[in-house]
Design a protein around this motif. Sequence first.
Motif, PDB file in Angstrom:
ATOM      1  N   ARG A  32       0.834  -1.205   0.000  1.00 12.21           N
ATOM      2  CA  ARG A  32       0.000   0.000   0.000  1.00 12.21           C
ATOM      3  C   ARG A  32       0.866   1.250   0.000  1.00 12.21           C
ATOM      4  NH1 ARG A  32      -3.741   1.284   5.123  1.00 12.21           N
ATOM      5  NH2 ARG A  32      -1.729   1.850   6.022  1.00 12.21           N
ATOM      6  N   SER A  33       0.376   2.256  -0.698  1.00 12.98           N
ATOM      7  CA  SER A  33       0.901   3.606  -0.597  1.00 12.98           C
ATOM      8  C   SER A  33      -0.242   4.477  -0.123  1.00 12.98           C
ATOM      9  CB  SER A  33       1.387   4.115  -1.952  1.00 12.98           C
ATOM     10  OG  SER A  33       2.434   3.319  -2.437  1.00 12.98           O
ATOM     11  N   CYS A  34       0.080   5.497   0.650  1.00 23.81           N
ATOM     12  CA  CYS A  34      -0.942   6.431   1.113  1.00 23.81           C
ATOM     13  C   CYS A  34      -0.334   7.826   1.078  1.00 23.81           C
ATOM     14  CB  CYS A  34      -1.397   6.072   2.523  1.00 23.81           C
ATOM     15  SG  CYS A  34      -2.696   7.165   3.159  1.00 23.81           S
ATOM     16  N   ILE A  35      -1.021   8.722   0.394  1.00 25.47           N
ATOM     17  CA  ILE A  35      -0.511  10.082   0.288  1.00 25.47           C
ATOM     18  C   ILE A  35      -1.610  11.092   0.592  1.00 25.47           C
ATOM     19  CG2 ILE A  35       1.218   9.449  -1.449  1.00 25.47           C
ATOM     20  CD1 ILE A  35      -0.622  10.817  -3.534  1.00 25.47           C
ATOM     21  N   GLN A  36      -1.196  12.272   1.003  1.00 24.61           N
ATOM     22  CA  GLN A  36      -2.123  13.387   1.121  1.00 24.61           C
ATOM     23  C   GLN A  36      -2.140  14.087  -0.226  1.00 24.61           C
ATOM     24  OE1 GLN A  36      -2.129  15.917   4.649  1.00 24.61           O
ATOM     25  NE2 GLN A  36      -2.102  17.708   3.307  1.00 24.61           N
ATOM     26  N   ALA A  37      -3.319  14.143  -0.818  1.00 21.09           N
ATOM     27  CA  ALA A  37      -3.467  14.773  -2.132  1.00 21.09           C
ATOM     28  C   ALA A  37      -3.765  16.262  -1.961  1.00 21.09           C
ATOM     29  CB  ALA A  37      -4.594  14.095  -2.904  1.00 21.09           C
ATOM     30  N   GLY A  38      -3.351  17.044  -2.918  1.00 15.77           N
ATOM     31  CA  GLY A  38      -3.628  18.473  -2.880  1.00 15.77           C
ATOM     32  C   GLY A  38      -5.124  18.760  -2.849  1.00 15.77           C
ATOM     33  N   LYS A  39      -5.856  18.074  -3.711  1.00 14.33           N
ATOM     34  CA  LYS A  39      -7.312  18.182  -3.752  1.00 14.33           C
ATOM     35  C   LYS A  39      -7.836  17.001  -4.553  1.00 14.33           C
ATOM     36  CE  LYS A  39     -11.116  21.306  -4.334  1.00 14.33           C
ATOM     37  NZ  LYS A  39     -11.540  22.684  -4.351  1.00 14.33           N
ATOM     38  N   LEU A  40      -8.882  16.390  -4.040  1.00 17.38           N
ATOM     39  CA  LEU A  40      -9.495  15.232  -4.690  1.00 17.38           C
ATOM     40  C   LEU A  40     -10.777  15.653  -5.403  1.00 17.38           C
ATOM     41  CD1 LEU A  40      -8.971  12.662  -1.810  1.00 17.38           C
ATOM     42  CD2 LEU A  40      -7.794  12.699  -4.010  1.00 17.38           C
ATOM     43  N   PRO A  41     -11.237  14.846  -6.377  1.00 15.89           N
ATOM     44  CA  PRO A  41     -12.501  15.160  -7.046  1.00 15.89           C
ATOM     45  C   PRO A  41     -13.630  15.323  -6.021  1.00 15.89           C
ATOM     46  CG  PRO A  41     -11.401  13.373  -8.174  1.00 15.89           C
ATOM     47  CD  PRO A  41     -10.630  13.628  -6.901  1.00 15.89           C
ATOM     48  N   LYS A  42     -14.510  16.259  -6.278  1.00 14.61           N
ATOM     49  CA  LYS A  42     -15.655  16.554  -5.416  1.00 14.61           C
ATOM     50  C   LYS A  42     -15.229  16.950  -3.997  1.00 14.61           C
ATOM     51  CE  LYS A  42     -19.447  14.009  -5.955  1.00 14.61           C
ATOM     52  NZ  LYS A  42     -20.434  14.869  -6.574  1.00 14.61           N
ATOM     53  N   ASP A  43     -13.960  17.325  -3.830  1.00 16.98           N
ATOM     54  CA  ASP A  43     -13.393  17.676  -2.525  1.00 16.98           C
ATOM     55  C   ASP A  43     -13.545  16.506  -1.533  1.00 16.98           C
ATOM     56  OD1 ASP A  43     -11.892  19.478  -1.034  1.00 16.98           O
ATOM     57  OD2 ASP A  43     -13.676  20.325  -0.069  1.00 16.98           O
ATOM     58  N   ALA A  44     -13.356  15.291  -2.042  1.00 20.47           N
ATOM     59  CA  ALA A  44     -13.516  14.072  -1.240  1.00 20.47           C
ATOM     60  C   ALA A  44     -12.492  13.993  -0.117  1.00 20.47           C
ATOM     61  CB  ALA A  44     -13.375  12.845  -2.143  1.00 20.47           C
ATOM     62  N   LEU A  45     -12.857  13.230   0.915  1.00 21.75           N
ATOM     63  CA  LEU A  45     -11.949  12.967   2.030  1.00 21.75           C
ATOM     64  C   LEU A  45     -10.947  11.879   1.683  1.00 21.75           C
ATOM     65  CD1 LEU A  45     -14.468  12.896   5.033  1.00 21.75           C
ATOM     66  CD2 LEU A  45     -12.999  14.792   4.299  1.00 21.75           C
ATOM     67  N   VAL A  46     -11.379  10.921   0.848  1.00 17.90           N
ATOM     68  CA  VAL A  46     -10.539   9.768   0.530  1.00 17.90           C
ATOM     69  C   VAL A  46     -10.894   9.244  -0.859  1.00 17.90           C
ATOM     70  CG1 VAL A  46     -12.120   8.114   1.645  1.00 17.90           C
ATOM     71  CG2 VAL A  46      -9.685   7.530   1.404  1.00 17.90           C
ATOM     72  N   GLU A  47      -9.903   8.705  -1.536  1.00 18.32           N
ATOM     73  CA  GLU A  47     -10.090   8.007  -2.810  1.00 18.32           C
ATOM     74  C   GLU A  47      -9.152   6.805  -2.780  1.00 18.32           C
ATOM     75  OE1 GLU A  47      -9.975   8.776  -7.646  1.00 18.32           O
ATOM     76  OE2 GLU A  47      -9.380  10.383  -6.282  1.00 18.32           O
ATOM     77  N   ILE A  48      -9.662   5.637  -3.177  1.00 15.43           N
ATOM     78  CA  ILE A  48      -8.873   4.411  -3.106  1.00 15.43           C
ATOM     79  C   ILE A  48      -8.923   3.683  -4.434  1.00 15.43           C
ATOM     80  CG2 ILE A  48      -8.577   2.189  -1.932  1.00 15.43           C
ATOM     81  CD1 ILE A  48      -9.988   3.487   0.519  1.00 15.43           C
ATOM     82  N   GLU A  49      -7.745   3.272  -4.923  1.00 12.77           N
ATOM     83  CA  GLU A  49      -7.648   2.438  -6.122  1.00 12.77           C
ATOM     84  C   GLU A  49      -6.824   1.211  -5.788  1.00 12.77           C
ATOM     85  OE1 GLU A  49      -4.034   3.817  -8.860  1.00 12.77           O
ATOM     86  OE2 GLU A  49      -5.537   5.394  -8.635  1.00 12.77           O
ATOM     87  N   VAL A  50      -7.019   0.140  -6.576  1.00 14.54           N
ATOM     88  CA  VAL A  50      -6.279  -1.096  -6.318  1.00 14.54           C
ATOM     89  C   VAL A  50      -5.834  -1.753  -7.615  1.00 14.54           C
ATOM     90  CG1 VAL A  50      -7.642  -1.527  -4.216  1.00 14.54           C
ATOM     91  CG2 VAL A  50      -8.256  -2.712  -6.324  1.00 14.54           C
ATOM     92  N   ILE A  51      -4.856  -2.632  -7.462  1.00 15.84           N
ATOM     93  CA  ILE A  51      -4.436  -3.556  -8.504  1.00 15.84           C
ATOM     94  C   ILE A  51      -4.646  -4.939  -7.915  1.00 15.84           C
ATOM     95  CG2 ILE A  51      -2.541  -4.393  -9.949  1.00 15.84           C
ATOM     96  CD1 ILE A  51      -1.289  -1.570  -9.618  1.00 15.84           C
ATOM     97  N   ALA A  52      -5.302  -5.814  -8.670  1.00 18.05           N
ATOM     98  CA  ALA A  52      -5.633  -7.142  -8.155  1.00 18.05           C
ATOM     99  C   ALA A  52      -5.418  -8.210  -9.235  1.00 18.05           C
ATOM    100  CB  ALA A  52      -7.090  -7.184  -7.678  1.00 18.05           C
ATOM    101  N   ILE A  53      -5.334  -9.431  -8.773  1.00 16.55           N
ATOM    102  CA  ILE A  53      -5.318 -10.587  -9.669  1.00 16.55           C
ATOM    103  C   ILE A  53      -6.770 -10.912  -9.990  1.00 16.55           C
ATOM    104  CG2 ILE A  53      -4.648 -13.010  -9.947  1.00 16.55           C
ATOM    105  CD1 ILE A  53      -2.309 -10.972  -9.643  1.00 16.55           C
ATOM    106  N   ALA A  54      -7.069 -11.068 -11.259  1.00 16.50           N
ATOM    107  CA  ALA A  54      -8.451 -11.341 -11.671  1.00 16.50           C
ATOM    108  C   ALA A  54      -8.662 -12.819 -11.903  1.00 16.50           C
ATOM    109  CB  ALA A  54      -8.771 -10.558 -12.928  1.00 16.50           C
TER     110      ALA A  54
END
Length: 126
Positions: A104-126
């Motif tokens: 995992r990486s976790c960063i503080q973003a300058g600004k997220l879409p819709k001024d969201a508190l959090v946004e999460i993306e993943v890479i997975a084995i399908a």
Amino acid sequence: MEKNIINTNNAPAALGPYSQAVKVGNVLYTSGQLAINPVTGEFINDDIKKATAQSLDNVKAILEEAGSSLDKVVKTLVFLKDMDDFAQMNEIYSKYFTTNPPARSCIQAGKLPKDALVEIEVIAIA
């Protein structure tokens, strides 16, 4: 290798010109998920714990549509509006990844879409 687009009604529709996820071979890449309830359209922007849970529920729905699961996630990237929310986000996150958690990486973003508190993306084995 063929690029397959993954979409589900169990996660929020894309807010722009992108797909909820793309599968190439046996690897699945999700787009960042905000805390939007796909049924009600409610956007959670006042509680980091609830927002984290909704974001991860959206990720989970996309993974399941692609025949994957949270257990098959190998990497997550968490964007926070405020790094002071890290401990509360992590408390909820740890309930979704209980054994053999992904990298995992976790960063503080300058600004997220819709001024969201959090946004999460993943890479997975399908």
